[in-house]
Design a protein around this motif. Structure first.
Motif: not given
Length: 267
Positions: A259-263
């Motif tokens: 989720y962090i990488e996508e954000e």
């Protein structure tokens, strides 16, 4: 005819004289103002003049002032560009800080949808006075309790769905906050009990069906834990019920990083 022309010329001359006198008075008043405020103006301009002379000693004062003005405008542009860059870096830093594998914030949001007959939509209303507590058990059967702040919200989100929302935070923050995210991989069961809330869900015995959903906000990152877990035929009134969560929490760290990488990539 000669007398009329002479009188007309005299009137025009008098009008011109009056106009000249008014202009003279205005100029005189301006000079008086400048004289009265000259010292103040000079004292206000002196630092600017001195700065221009010190920066550009080989230029006439007018050119020095023009060069100083250009320099100030250039610095202003550089300042705003730097400020914009700093803002972007701060945003990036905040997102990267979320990648640190320590729990800094932890919050569950649980929604319970009651299936209703055709009902008009309504806006969300917040109510107070009732606290709800849920439990999360790890592989060693250690319980982690989460409590609301005596508030919940109710909203008719569709013609056949009445939604109640609870927000839970750790009853003992020291159990969760400051710990490594991978400690959550030990969690296996959620325990809920809404049987003692007739003010919200009505009296027991009513054979209503409900859909339970849960979202975790981990360091500000939204992670879906489960959605539309069905409680059939009044099950919500029968006391505690449990939902397995090990399938979700066993990979919580990699899910969080995803989720962090996508954000970050989106920004």
């Amino acid at each position: 005819m000669g007398i009329v022309i002479t009188v007309h010329d005299e009137k025009e001359k008098n009008k011109e004289i009056v106009g000249l006198n008014e202009s003279l008075d205005s100029t005189r008043n301006t000079l008086v103002y400048i004289k009265a405020n000259g010292d103040t103006l000079i004292s206000q301009l002196k630092p600017i003049l001195d700065l221009a002379k010190s920066k550009y000693p080989n230029l006439p004062i007018n050119e020095a002032l023009d060069s100083l003005n250009l320099k100030i405008n250039t610095l202003d542009s550089s300042f705003f560009a730097a400020k914009k860059t700093i803002t972007k870096l701060n945003d990036k830093t905040k997102k990267l800080e979320k990648k640190i594998k320590i729990i800094t914030s932890f919050e569950f949001r649980v929604t319970i949808d009651e299936l209703t007959y055709f009902t008009p939509l309504s806006e969300k209303e917040t109510s107070t006075g009732i606290q709800s507590i849920i439990g999360m058990f790890d592989n060693n059967n250690i319980i982690y309790r989460f409590a609301t702040d005596y508030q919940y919200s109710v909203e008719q989100v569709s013609n056949n769905k009445l939604r109640t929302t609870f927000v839970y935070k750790a009853e003992d923050p020291n159990q969760i906050l400051g710990k490594k995210i991978d400690m959550l991989s030990e969690m296996k069961i959620f325990g809920f009990n809404y049987s003692n809330m007739p003010e919200i869900f009505g009296e027991p015995g009513i054979q209503k069906s409900h859909l339970l959903s849960c979202v975790l906000y981990l360091n500000g990152v939204r992670i879906k834990i489960f959605k539309d877990y069905e409680l059939k035929n009044g099950r919500i009134y029968e006391g505690m019920f449990t939902i397995p969560i090990s399938y979700k929490f066993s990979k919580i760290e990699s899910t969080f990083e995803k989720y962090i990488e996508e954000e970050i990539n989106l920004n």
